[in-house]
Write a protein that holds these residues in place. Sequence first.
Motif, PDB file in Angstrom:
ATOM      1  N   LEU A 284       0.836  -1.206   0.000  1.00  0.00           N
ATOM      2  CA  LEU A 284       0.000   0.000   0.000  1.00  0.00           C
ATOM      3  C   LEU A 284       0.863   1.244   0.000  1.00  0.00           C
ATOM      4  O   LEU A 284       0.567   2.217  -0.692  1.00  0.00           O
ATOM      5  CB  LEU A 284      -0.902   0.007   1.233  1.00  0.00           C
ATOM      6  CG  LEU A 284      -2.200  -0.769   1.130  1.00  0.00           C
ATOM      7  CD1 LEU A 284      -2.893  -0.780   2.469  1.00  0.00           C
ATOM      8  CD2 LEU A 284      -3.102  -0.135   0.087  1.00  0.00           C
ATOM      9  N   VAL A 285       1.938   1.212   0.792  1.00  0.00           N
ATOM     10  CA  VAL A 285       2.815   2.377   0.867  1.00  0.00           C
ATOM     11  C   VAL A 285       3.451   2.638  -0.486  1.00  0.00           C
ATOM     12  O   VAL A 285       3.480   3.771  -0.970  1.00  0.00           O
ATOM     13  CB  VAL A 285       3.906   2.145   1.947  1.00  0.00           C
ATOM     14  CG1 VAL A 285       4.968   3.215   1.849  1.00  0.00           C
ATOM     15  CG2 VAL A 285       3.281   2.139   3.319  1.00  0.00           C
ATOM     16  N   SER A 288       0.708   3.869  -2.992  1.00  0.00           N
ATOM     17  CA  SER A 288      -0.135   5.028  -2.727  1.00  0.00           C
ATOM     18  C   SER A 288       0.489   6.319  -3.234  1.00  0.00           C
ATOM     19  O   SER A 288      -0.170   7.349  -3.221  1.00  0.00           O
ATOM     20  CB  SER A 288      -0.452   5.122  -1.237  1.00  0.00           C
ATOM     21  OG  SER A 288       0.723   5.002  -0.494  1.00  0.00           O
ATOM     22  N   ARG A 291      -2.033   8.049  -6.789  1.00  0.00           N
ATOM     23  CA  ARG A 291      -3.470   7.860  -6.578  1.00  0.00           C
ATOM     24  C   ARG A 291      -4.279   8.444  -7.726  1.00  0.00           C
ATOM     25  O   ARG A 291      -5.490   8.503  -7.685  1.00  0.00           O
ATOM     26  CB  ARG A 291      -3.904   8.536  -5.274  1.00  0.00           C
ATOM     27  CG  ARG A 291      -3.553   7.748  -4.049  1.00  0.00           C
ATOM     28  CD  ARG A 291      -4.283   8.322  -2.847  1.00  0.00           C
ATOM     29  NE  ARG A 291      -5.727   8.321  -3.038  1.00  0.00           N
ATOM     30  CZ  ARG A 291      -6.493   7.264  -2.824  1.00  0.00           C
ATOM     31  NH1 ARG A 291      -5.960   6.132  -2.439  1.00  0.00           N
ATOM     32  NH2 ARG A 291      -7.795   7.337  -3.009  1.00  0.00           N
TER      33      ARG A 291
END
Lengths: 306, 361
Positions: A284-285, A288, A291
């Motif tokens: 996710l890091v 992200s 986006r």
Amino acid sequence: MNLGHIDPALLLAALLVAATPILLAAIGELVVERAGVLNLGVEGMMITGAICGFAAAVETGSPGLGFLAAAGGGAVLALLFAGLTQFALANQVASGLALTLFGLGLSSLLGQGYVGIKPPPTPHLDLGPLGDLPFFGTVLFSHDIVVYLGLALVVAVWAGLKYTRSGRILRAVGENHDAAHALGYKVVRVRILAILFGGACAGLGGAYVSLVRVPQWTEGMTAGAGWIALALVVFASWRAGRVVLGAWLFGGVSVLQLNLQAAGVAIPVEYLSMSPYLITILVLVIMSANRSRAPGSLGRVFHASG
Amino acid sequence: MLRVERRPQPSRFWTWLTPPLAVAITMIAGGALFAALGENPVAAIRTIFWEPLFGEFAFYYRPQMLMKGAPLILIAVGLSLGFRAGIWNIGAEGQYIIGALTGAGVGLAFYPLDAWYIFPLMVVAGALGGWAWAMIPALLKIRFGTNEILVSLMLVYVAEQLLAQMSLGLLKNPDGFGFPGSRNLQDYAAAHNAEIIAGTGMHWGVVAALGAVIAAHVLLQRHILGFRVRLTGQAPRAARFAGVSPARLVLFCLGTAGALAGMAGMFEVSGPSGQVSIDFNVGYGFTAIIVAFLGRLNPLGILLAGLLMALTYIGGEIAQSDLGLPAAAIQVFQGMLLFFLLAVDLLTNYRLRLRTPEVAP
């Protein structure tokens, strides 16, 4: 500790099986989010599907009917979410959380009489000579039909979103619901259908856990798979093809850590069990940073009066 | 045909009436659920909502309400700050576990020393533990824009594994004959979160919960920081023009929620629960989400909602032993409450009108 006992062909075959539940749930959620709706209730719909499918399969003796019931159960729960967010115009984050809390309770209530029972086995698809191929036979052609169904669904969603008229309408609704409404598209109707599809997919994924992957019913058995599926959609930047890659990555991690546990690696089991969740955070890091591909109307309430 | 029309202002009347309305609808729907399970619905609802307060054994159950309500209120007050500002910390369960681990860890490190400062140190350690666990999603959000919902939730599962490892490993009772679980802090006076007045259920966690309610009320009503939290939730763009730093707000909201959840875990492990064990956490961190919404994200509302939710926990246990109602039924009941609350909330922000035929001018 003996790593030599880990057979790469079996490992890869297990990877495909482990990836299937999150793949199914994630491809459903991808469609929901492309329609501009954020449904955080995936975990609740998955666990409900898991028990509905398990109960139906045990009662009828047919895993096929079990999977159908699971899709139905997931969709019914999704309908509650659709009612809350599309008609009562409730906050989508809160409604999704409510769905998960409710689904966890409902599933353990429904599952009272099913603890400790073995479900009817889901047959493996007989692909004739393909299954006898060395290595590839084991890895690719020795699975049950749901594994292939999951992959076919990804192709169908990809093609459907990209090439069909209804796919384009769905994307338009997700990118800008006011513009789509002005063009005369039924925003609420499109979204309800997408939410139902997402619920059915999550239900199927849940049933795959209880009927094939484990196969048994225990409370809270999806253990965060629904949340990992949500993370997978972000990882995939809302593109269908990447969902497969992501699901295989998570399937690989969870299979690998199970194999390491079995091989008796000198790391406490609990630390190995954490790894899928930690990898999810890590991914996710990394993802992200970008986006920009998120659907424009994601999570916003649509009300026709403007 | 009904028409939904947006209100220019959220209705104050409905803001306060929707929670009781949702509770009433949940009681009806819950009664139907209990009837479907083969129970007398009136008796079941009476057992859950009446017995603990006014029944024969109320003297035993009333203190329980404070004990179960305190962690819910403490966590929900913290969560409500973030929810108001659109910062969704749903990993309070993890922060609660870590707070219990760090708090109990500090206490156990001093064993068997008897000193007045051990308990206060444990409170600080619990708050710091929860705070640090909440800082992970907070820092990832402000540095990389990572979704705090998913990260905080993933960390719940990590915390649960850590709890299992700690109760089997580092914090295991050396005199426990090999059973998992730590020493019982109830037997260690310097670290025991005992009742302040015996028999009332009033322990330090209850005091902290009341303190948190008052502090949050003052913060939101009187302090610039509370104003910024509210402003960011209602008009994020306006808040940015007014000079509110989103990053600092994320740190503040997640940090406060984490510290309060950590404290709640610490008060629980050193008091009612007594020891670190694999099944120490019972989902207060998730139920607190319902409490926060039921209390309308308002500290005083949360106080009432927390007590009500504690009532359903205790009533549920009574119904379990007296009527044989499954434990999961009460979980469904609590889930339904949040559903109905979100549904009737439509009346706060929108007006329902009967559609009149429109005539062309």
